[in-house]
Each structure stands twice: as structure tokens, then as C-alpha cells.
Design an enzyme around this catalytic site. Structure first.
Site, mmCIF file in Angstrom:
data_model
loop_
_atom_site.group_PDB
_atom_site.id
_atom_site.type_symbol
_atom_site.label_atom_id
_atom_site.label_comp_id
_atom_site.label_asym_id
_atom_site.label_seq_id
_atom_site.Cartn_x
_atom_site.Cartn_y
_atom_site.Cartn_z
ATOM 1 N N GLY A 87 2.583 2.455 -3.955
ATOM 2 C CA GLY A 87 3.925 2.289 -4.501
ATOM 3 C C GLY A 87 4.049 2.822 -5.912
ATOM 4 O O GLY A 87 5.084 3.391 -6.289
ATOM 5 N N ASP A 88 2.992 2.662 -6.701
ATOM 6 C CA ASP A 88 2.992 3.174 -8.078
ATOM 7 C C ASP A 88 2.987 4.704 -8.072
ATOM 8 O O ASP A 88 3.663 5.341 -8.886
ATOM 9 C CB ASP A 88 1.777 2.648 -8.837
ATOM 10 C CG ASP A 88 1.631 1.141 -8.725
ATOM 11 O OD1 ASP A 88 2.658 0.444 -8.834
ATOM 12 O OD2 ASP A 88 0.501 0.662 -8.527
#
Length: 295
Positions: free
Chosen positions: A247-248
Site C-alpha cells: 500500500g505504501d
């Protein structure tokens, strides 16, 4: 300049026993340790994609020094605030299943918090500040809120959930990045159709959020853009190894590509997130661009 804020970074120490039995002595066949923390992960992917950023946050003790060493080795520019207590260590036992024991993290004193707040308050509307992840306990009792207040002059990018996300929305952030579960929770729903997702994202835009970037796992991703349009992209097909940092990386891909337009940025975000999911680390640029080229 892009600044990322990691309030509770860690060393992630992973051990790989052939078989894990609770209550017994287990022997690992190999060990891996790396930095952990959503903001630092964003900075690492930005560095891999050739975009400059500076990682802010708190580090302390021998573990904090190792976090910074590993981050710098990954190409991340660091400007952390030193604190008196050591940074946390998260232990992951990976065998037939994965067991994680995450450290609580340090207690942040008022003078330590003020040092970070001063850095954030000095930024301007030309800067982008990414605030993501959770906060450790603090003497002020309002560390995360104070960080969001201090950063509101800059372009504020938020990757949080629950009450923290709801408070961040009052700051009219430039961008938020909920995943599917977080978006459902924000609207009090157990599940949402594609049309409901698009409608919810557009509604957040009307309420003052600049861009709403939604990661949908195997369903791809969606962007309610500041240009008023809704963009979608299908999920690239990869063999998932680990979702840690995916997600990052997704968020970093968008920030790295946004100057080339919303659709390009969304596609690069999806490629970056998928590339990291397909390996045990933050993916490098070659991994990302290989997936991007076939999207």
C-alpha cells in the site's frame, strides 16, 4: 519537496523456522531484518522511482540508529528527531503460517514532539507531507492530531484509518488513500459495489478532499481526481509473496507519477504496489516498470 512522517518506525526482524511450535525452542533457517514504517516505505519507493523525499519522524537508541542506517542504504534522505527511548522492534515468525509480535514503541515526551512540530510548521504550500500509520503514546496525548495541525499549510497526504482519518478529513487534505476495508468502515458499510465506491469517493471530493485514491486489491484501484473525473485501473496479475509495504508503494507510485497526469499516476501506483507485493522487500524500479509496461 515531499516529506514523509513515520511516528512509530521499527526494525522488522523476520525469522524463518522450518516448523514453528509455541512453547518450544525453535531454530531459524534464516533471518532478515529491515526498516519498518509506512512513511519510510513511501520514501524508499519514491527513491527507487527517482523522486526525492525526506523522511521525518522519531528514532531512538540502537534500534533507531539501525532504522536510519537501513533507510539511508535504501536511498532515503533522513531528518529524524532523536528521542530518549529506543525505537520498537517487530518480530515476525514465518513458517507454515506467519506470526507477528509488534513492539509497543516509545513514549514521546513534549520536547521531542515539539522538535517534529517545528519542522512541519516551517513547511509551505509548495511542500507535500505524507502522514501515515499509527502514533505511539505521547505526553501530550494528542500527537497525531498535533502533527496534522502542524502540517496543514502543506499539501497534506493522509494514509490512516478510523478516528485518525476522520480527523484528517477536517483538514481538507490534498489526497487520502483508503483501501477497500477502510472506505467501507468510513461509510459504515460491510461491503460496497463498484458504483458505491465511486460515489463515496466522489462524495469525499465534494466535501473538500483534493484526490481520493482507493486501493481495491484484486479489483484494481480507483481515483476520484481533483480534475473532477473518476479513473480506474485493473489489478496487475502477480504472484503475491507479501503485502507488507504494498500500500505504501502504491501511494509512492501515485506521487511519483502525478505530474504526468491522473491516469498515468494511477497506473504507476498500481504497478508499484503490485511489484512490492510480489517480493519480500520494497520493489526496485525495474520490477515496477516491468509490470507497468504490460498494463
Amino acid at each position: 519537496m515531499i516529506y514523509t512522517v513515520t511516528l512509530n518506525p521499527s526494525i522488522d526482524y523476520s525469522v524463518f523456522p522450518a516448523e514453528f511450535r509455541a512453547g518450544e525452542i525453535n531454530r531459524s533457517e534464516r533471518e532478515v531484518h529491515s526498516f519498518g514504517g509506512k512513511g519510510i516505505n513511501v520514501s524508499a519507493m519514491l527513491a527507487n522511482l527517482g523522486a526525492e523525499s525526506t523522511a521525518l519522524g522519531f528514532i531512538g537508541g540502537f534500534s533507531g540508529r539501525e532504522i536510519e542506517r537501513l533507510a539511508r542504504r535504501a536511498g532515503v534522505k533522513c531528518d529524524f528527531c532523536e528521542i530518549s527511548e529506543p525505537s520498537r522492534i517487530n518480530v515476525k515468525i514465518i513458517s507454515d503460517t506467519e506470526t507477528a509480535v509488534n513492539g509497543k514503541g516509545p513514549f514521546i515526551r513534549l520536547e521531542e514532539e515539539r522538535a517534529l512540530i517545528e519542522k512541519l510548521a516551517s513547511l509551505s504550500e509548495e511542500d507535500t507531507v505524507v502522514v501515515s500509520g499509527s502514533a505511539p503514546e505521547s505526553e501530550s496525548g494528542a500527537l497525531l492530531r498535533n502533527v496534522l495541525d502542524a502540517a496543514e499549510k502543506a499539501r497534506l497526504v493522509v494514509d490512516m484509518d478510523g478516528a485518525a482519518l476522520k480527523y484528517a478529513l477536517t483538514k481538507k487534505p490534498y489526497l487520502i488513500k483508503p483501501n477497500y476495508e477502510e472506505l467501507c468502515a468510513l461509510f459504515g458499510k460491510e461491503e460496497m459495489s463498484d458504483n458505491e465506491i465511486a460515489s463515496a469517493a466522489a462524495g469525499l471530493r465534494r466535501d473538500g478532499v483534493g484526490n481520493v485514491l482507493v486501493s481495491l486489491g484484486g479489483r484494481g484501484a480507483l481515483l476520484a481526481s481533483s480534475d473532477g473525473n473518476i479513473y480506474r485501473v485493473a489489478a496487475p496479475q502477480v504472484d503475491v509473496v507479501s503485502t507488507v509495504g504494498a500500500g505504501d508503494s502504491f501511494l509512492a507510485g501515485f506521487l511519483a507519477g502525478e505530474e504526468r497526469g491522473a491516469q498515468f499516476a494511477l497506473s504507476l501506483a498500481s504497478a508499484a504496489g503490485s511489484a512490492t507485493a510480489a517480493c519480500e522487500r520494497i520493489a526496485d524500479a525495474a520490477d515496477v516498470m516491468e509490470i507497468f509496461a504490460r498494463m
